[in-house]
Design an enzyme around this catalytic site. Structure first.
Site, short mmCIF file in Angstrom:
data_model
loop_
_atom_site.label_atom_id
_atom_site.label_comp_id
_atom_site.label_asym_id
_atom_site.label_seq_id
_atom_site.Cartn_x
_atom_site.Cartn_y
_atom_site.Cartn_z
N HIS A 1 -1.22 0.32 -9.68
CA HIS A 1 -1.94 -0.70 -8.92
C HIS A 1 -2.42 -1.83 -9.83
CE1 HIS A 1 -3.84 -0.99 -4.72
NE2 HIS A 1 -3.79 -2.19 -5.23
N GLU B 1 -2.74 7.76 -4.48
CA GLU B 1 -3.17 7.14 -5.75
C GLU B 1 -4.65 7.32 -6.04
OE1 GLU B 1 -2.08 2.95 -4.85
OE2 GLU B 1 -4.20 2.50 -5.17
N ARG C 1 0.87 -1.18 0.00
CA ARG C 1 0.00 0.00 0.00
C ARG C 1 0.91 1.23 0.00
NH1 ARG C 1 -3.39 -2.70 -1.62
NH2 ARG C 1 -5.46 -3.19 -0.82
N ASP D 1 3.94 0.00 -7.15
CA ASP D 1 2.67 -0.29 -7.80
C ASP D 1 1.54 0.42 -7.06
OD1 ASP D 1 1.04 -1.80 -9.70
OD2 ASP D 1 0.30 -2.89 -7.94
P1 NAI Z 1 -1.64 -11.49 4.29
O1 NAI Z 1 -2.63 -11.04 5.29
O2 NAI Z 1 -1.65 -12.92 3.85
O3 NAI Z 1 -0.16 -11.19 4.84
C1 NAI Z 1 0.24 -10.00 5.45
C2 NAI Z 1 1.40 -10.37 6.37
O4 NAI Z 1 1.96 -9.17 6.89
C3 NAI Z 1 0.97 -11.22 7.57
O5 NAI Z 1 1.79 -12.38 7.68
C4 NAI Z 1 1.16 -10.28 8.76
O6 NAI Z 1 1.52 -10.96 9.95
C5 NAI Z 1 2.28 -9.39 8.24
N1 NAI Z 1 2.39 -8.13 8.96
C6 NAI Z 1 1.41 -7.35 9.47
N2 NAI Z 1 1.94 -6.28 10.08
C7 NAI Z 1 3.28 -6.39 9.95
C8 NAI Z 1 4.36 -5.61 10.40
N3 NAI Z 1 4.18 -4.49 11.12
N4 NAI Z 1 5.62 -6.01 10.11
C9 NAI Z 1 5.84 -7.15 9.42
N5 NAI Z 1 4.83 -7.95 8.97
C10 NAI Z 1 3.57 -7.57 9.25
O7 NAI Z 1 -1.78 -10.51 3.06
P2 NAI Z 1 -1.33 -10.74 1.55
O8 NAI Z 1 -2.43 -11.38 0.79
O9 NAI Z 1 0.00 -11.37 1.52
O10 NAI Z 1 -1.25 -9.22 1.04
C11 NAI Z 1 -0.31 -8.32 1.60
C12 NAI Z 1 -0.69 -6.92 1.20
O11 NAI Z 1 -0.51 -6.75 -0.20
C13 NAI Z 1 -2.17 -6.55 1.43
O12 NAI Z 1 -2.41 -6.10 2.76
C14 NAI Z 1 -2.42 -5.47 0.44
O13 NAI Z 1 -2.19 -4.22 1.05
C15 NAI Z 1 -1.37 -5.72 -0.66
N6 NAI Z 1 -1.96 -6.12 -1.92
C16 NAI Z 1 -1.65 -5.40 -3.04
C17 NAI Z 1 -2.16 -5.75 -4.27
C18 NAI Z 1 -1.80 -5.01 -5.51
O14 NAI Z 1 -2.45 -5.21 -6.55
N7 NAI Z 1 -0.79 -4.17 -5.50
C19 NAI Z 1 -3.11 -6.85 -4.40
C20 NAI Z 1 -3.33 -7.59 -3.17
C21 NAI Z 1 -2.79 -7.21 -1.98
#
Ligand code: NAI
Length: 342
Positions: A305, A273, A244, A268
């Protein structure tokens, strides 16, 4: 032959679908199990809530703003469910939704591969400058001047956020022969069996040649990359953000690029944005000076994005969003709820 009765089930809930793009219409029409959908091009804001007529579901994306006043207005309109067609939910005031009695569902994982592979594409492009080579060759310029890259093999890659996307990304980078350092709030000892080293943020900042952000945007991750943390990074580091926009402080990153402390930036996502992405502004005067400054650097790659944007991911997003809405309508257990109103 006996007549055959064909039963067609019509769902009673109607959906107000904000921030519609042509591909949303295509995929959500393809997988529609029978819902009436009001496709709206505008994003959801306080002033656009009025476009809801009798819909009880709003389907929204990353740049729709579900602040407390918007949620209150949704409640007054009779909305019962906010169906996010994305994984991140930082744009929803969950406390407001809970007190308004509006449930929030999301699509927790549609294709971690899509996002992880896009992050890798950014690394490869910034490193090997294929975007520049493509343009050069088309103009008959076959010179290699200033196209020099580096071997990824043997380099140290830091992954911050080891959820679904971070783990796929770490696996791909292992395949390149990189040393992978991983950081998460909840480290899993099994990761070490994959050859990934669990590391502190500081360790990643100090030693990584490439840092990729895959954690969600929360109070604690906002501006995780800032003036202070950039100063700890290895000079010339490559920073990739497909998480993000607000994970990085854009002003600090611009300064880091100007001094050369940051060697490459691939983003991205961008903090501001919502005023830019998913629109064709090619004939407009863009008022955002920070993105214009970022675009002026030769070592910065910006995509709007699009990391999620694959056929597999779009199909899964539509399928799971409908599943979430059907479960809600049938009074079932919402396994993809972000906050349950009950
Ligand atoms: P997820 O929920 O599977 O994984 C997020 C991980 O980050 C978790 O393991 C969590 O424990 C960890 N985390 C949370 N706070 C943290 C911190 N302060 N320090 C270190 N680790 C921390 O989510 P997923 O599916 O892997 O997605 C991650 C992020 O990617 C989403 O939250 C979203 O913002 C972004 N995203 C971007 C997309 C795009 O098109 N650019 C599409 C999908 C998601």
């Amino acid at each position: 032959m006996a007549p055959v009765a064909i039963l067609v089930y019509f769902y009673s809930m109607k959906i107000a679908f904000y921030s519609t793009q042509s591909y949303d219409k295509e995929y959500f029409s393809r997988y529609n199990p029978g819902y009436e959908i009001n496709f709206l091009e505008t994003s959801l804001r306080e002033k656009t809530v009025k476009l809801i007529t009798d819909e009880t579901v709003v389907c929204v994306f990353v740049n729709d703003r579900l602040s407390a006043p918007v949620i209150l207005a949704l409640k007054e309109k009779g909305v019962k469910l906010i169906a996010l067609r994305c994984a991140g939910y930082n744009n929803v005031d969950l406390a407001a939704a809970t007190s308004a009695g509006i449930s929030v569902v999301r699509v927790p994982a549609y294709s971690p591969h899509a996002v992880a592979e896009h992050a890798v594409a950014m690394i490869m492009t910034l490193n090997r400058k294929t975007h520049k080579a493509y343009n050069r060759v088309r103009e008959g310029n076959f010179s290699l001047d200033r196209l020099i890259g580096f071997d990824l093999f043997g380099k140290t890659v830091g992954v911050i956020g080891m959820g679904k996307i971070g783990q796929v990304f770490a696996g791909i980078m292992s395949g390149f022969g990189c040393k992978v350092l991983v950081n998460d709030l909840f480290p899993n000892p099994d990761w070490e069996k994959q050859g990934w080293k669990i590391a502190s943020l500081e360790e990643i900042f100090i030693s990584a040649d490439v840092i990729s952000l895959h954690c969600p945007l929360t109070e604690s991750t906002k501006h995780l990359v800032n003036k202070e943390t950039i100063s700890h990074m290895k000079p010339g580091v490559m920073l990739i953000n497909t998480g993000r926009g607000a994970l990085i402080d854009t002003g600090a990153v611009i300064e880091g690029l100007k001094t050369g402390q940051l060697g490459y930036l691939g983003i991205d996502v961008y903090e501001q944005e919502e005023h830019l992405f998913f629109r064709d502004l090619s004939e407009n005067i863009i008022q955002d000076d920070q993105i214009m400054r970022l675009m002026s650097f030769p070592n910065v790659l910006i995509t709007s994005h699009q990391a999620f944007f694959t056929d597999e991911a779009l199909s899964e997003i539509a399928r799971v969003t409908y599943e979430n809405i059907q479960t809600f309508e049938n009074g079932g257990m919402l396994s993809n709820a972000v906050s349950l109103s009950v």
